[in-house]
Every structure is written in C-alpha cells, then in structure tokens.
Design a protein around this motif. Structure first.
Motif, short mmCIF file in Angstrom:
data_model
loop_
_atom_site.label_atom_id
_atom_site.label_comp_id
_atom_site.label_asym_id
_atom_site.label_seq_id
_atom_site.Cartn_x
_atom_site.Cartn_y
_atom_site.Cartn_z
N ASP A 167 0.79 -1.15 0.15
CA ASP A 167 -0.04 0.10 -0.03
C ASP A 167 0.96 1.33 0.15
N ARG A 168 2.05 1.39 0.59
CA ARG A 168 2.76 2.41 0.79
C ARG A 168 3.48 2.71 -0.68
N LEU A 169 3.73 1.55 -1.21
CA LEU A 169 4.42 1.67 -2.56
C LEU A 169 3.31 2.22 -3.61
N TRP A 170 2.19 1.43 -3.68
CA TRP A 170 1.07 1.87 -4.45
C TRP A 170 0.71 3.40 -4.45
N ASN A 171 0.69 3.75 -3.00
CA ASN A 171 0.25 5.08 -2.79
C ASN A 171 1.27 6.24 -3.20
N ALA A 186 4.81 -2.57 -6.31
CA ALA A 186 3.80 -3.03 -5.29
C ALA A 186 2.99 -4.03 -5.93
N THR A 187 2.86 -4.11 -7.18
CA THR A 187 1.97 -5.24 -7.51
C THR A 187 2.64 -6.60 -7.47
N TYR A 188 4.01 -6.66 -7.03
CA TYR A 188 4.55 -8.06 -6.59
C TYR A 188 4.43 -8.27 -5.05
N LEU A 189 3.92 -7.28 -4.41
CA LEU A 189 4.13 -7.40 -3.02
C LEU A 189 2.65 -7.46 -2.25
N PRO A 199 -0.23 -9.40 -0.75
CA PRO A 199 -0.52 -10.52 -0.37
C PRO A 199 -1.77 -11.00 -1.11
N ILE A 200 -1.73 -12.07 -1.80
CA ILE A 200 -3.05 -12.73 -2.71
C ILE A 200 -4.16 -12.90 -1.75
N ASP A 201 -3.83 -13.64 -0.65
CA ASP A 201 -4.82 -13.98 0.13
C ASP A 201 -5.62 -12.90 1.24
N GLU A 202 -5.19 -11.94 0.89
CA GLU A 202 -5.44 -10.50 1.64
C GLU A 202 -6.42 -9.60 0.78
N ILE A 203 -6.16 -9.63 -0.49
CA ILE A 203 -6.98 -8.80 -1.32
C ILE A 203 -8.33 -9.06 -1.36
N THR A 204 -9.22 -8.19 -0.99
CA THR A 204 -10.88 -8.44 -1.35
C THR A 204 -11.14 -7.87 -2.88
N GLU A 205 -12.42 -8.34 -3.20
CA GLU A 205 -12.99 -7.83 -4.46
C GLU A 205 -12.87 -6.38 -4.57
N GLU A 206 -13.08 -5.80 -3.51
CA GLU A 206 -13.54 -4.24 -3.40
C GLU A 206 -12.17 -3.79 -3.49
N LYS A 207 -11.09 -4.47 -2.83
CA LYS A 207 -9.82 -3.44 -3.10
C LYS A 207 -9.08 -3.75 -4.35
N ALA A 208 -9.54 -4.85 -5.00
CA ALA A 208 -9.14 -4.95 -6.08
C ALA A 208 -9.59 -4.32 -7.21
N ILE A 209 -11.06 -3.93 -7.13
CA ILE A 209 -11.44 -2.77 -7.68
C ILE A 209 -11.07 -1.33 -7.60
N ARG A 210 -10.71 -1.06 -6.38
CA ARG A 210 -10.07 0.24 -6.10
C ARG A 210 -8.74 0.23 -6.71
N LEU A 211 -7.85 -0.76 -6.60
CA LEU A 211 -6.58 -0.70 -7.32
C LEU A 211 -6.58 -0.62 -8.81
N ALA A 212 -7.60 -1.25 -9.43
CA ALA A 212 -7.81 -1.19 -10.76
C ALA A 212 -8.04 0.23 -11.28
N SER A 213 -9.16 0.85 -10.35
CA SER A 213 -9.62 2.22 -10.83
C SER A 213 -8.30 3.15 -10.77
N GLU A 214 -7.27 2.86 -9.86
CA GLU A 214 -6.44 3.69 -9.60
C GLU A 214 -5.16 3.78 -10.83
N CYS A 215 -5.28 2.97 -11.64
CA CYS A 215 -4.12 2.67 -12.55
C CYS A 215 -3.94 3.85 -13.59
N ARG A 216 -2.98 4.36 -13.45
CA ARG A 216 -2.70 5.95 -14.19
C ARG A 216 -2.12 5.55 -15.74
N THR A 217 -1.35 4.23 -15.76
CA THR A 217 -0.87 3.72 -17.14
C THR A 217 -1.35 2.49 -17.48
N GLN A 218 -0.88 2.12 -18.75
CA GLN A 218 -1.30 0.60 -19.25
C GLN A 218 -0.37 -0.08 -18.56
N GLU A 219 0.93 0.48 -18.43
CA GLU A 219 1.72 -0.46 -17.81
C GLU A 219 1.62 -1.06 -16.29
#
Length: 134
Positions: A53-57, A68-71, A73-93
């Motif tokens: 989260d610190r790196l993503w922010n 951040a995408t490497y770090l 933890p898959i078992d701690e990501i909720t669907e809502e958190k995944a949607i929030r992260l997806a909505s914050e992508c600033r580049t295609q990369e």
C-alpha cells in the motif's frame, strides 16, 4: 521504504527513463528500472499489505507502483480492494502489471473481470485482466 528507494537509485537507467518521459508517462519520478530488475528487488522482500500500500500510494514514482504489484498478499485482497486498485491505474503498464501479478491470481478473478468491465474507471485494468485470463 528508504532502502527500496536506494535500490531504485542504484539500478536507475537514464536512457529508459528518458524514453518513458518522452512518451508522456504521468509519473514525476522515473528511475527507468526494467521489469526483471523490479522482480529481482521483489524477491528480496516479503509480501506485505502495508508495504504494498505504501508503494502503491507513492503514485509519483513509476517503480514504486510497479513493485507494489509484486508485494500485495493475494490472500488478503478483497474484491473491493482489487476494484479500487484497478480504478487507480494511471498507465497501461501499471494495469498490465496489476493484472498479471495480482488480479488474475485472485479466486474471484472471473467475477472481478465482469465488474471491472462495467466501470469506465477500470477500463485499462479490465482489458489487461481479460488478456491474462484468456
């Protein structure tokens, strides 16, 4: 976090950074690290929601977002958190890395894709996830 930034500085690649800047990346700081180098750094770190989260922010630094995408933890990501992260992508990369390193590995990946496709804010991540699930 300071040690990670030190690694970014150590491995910086000015030619790659200049090329990314010319293509209009929105990041204020670009070290020019390639994906294999980021993967190498990630292997030396323990996945952690707090660190990810610190790196993503740290949205002004390209390498922070990608690492951040490497770090996350898959078992701690909720669907809502995944949607929030997806909505914050600033580049295609960022969207590609998020989809490849995290979203496709979630147990809810198929339903997540449907939800992302219905949100204009998540278009980049939806396209990336669709490619990785195909």
């Amino acid at each position: 976090m300071q040690a990670i930034k030190h690694l970014f500085f150590t491995y910086r690649n000015g030619a790659v950074a200049d090329t990314l800047r010319r293509y209009g990346t929105p990041h204020k700081m670009i070290f020019g690290l390639d994906i294999p180098r980021l993967a190498e750094i990630a292997r030396g770190l323990t996945p952690s929601m707090e660190l990810a989260d610190r790196l993503w922010n740290d949205s002004d630094v390209r390498e922070s977002r990608l690492l951040a995408t490497y770090l996350f933890p898959i078992d701690e990501i909720t669907e809502e958190k995944a949607i929030r992260l997806a909505s914050e992508c600033r580049t295609q990369e960022e969207a590609d890395m998020l989809a490849f390193r995290l979203l496709k590995r979630l147990p809810c990946a198929a339903t997540l894709l449907t939800r992302l496709q219905s949100s204009p804010d998540c278009a980049r991540a939806a396209a990336a996830l669709a490619n990785h699930l195909a």
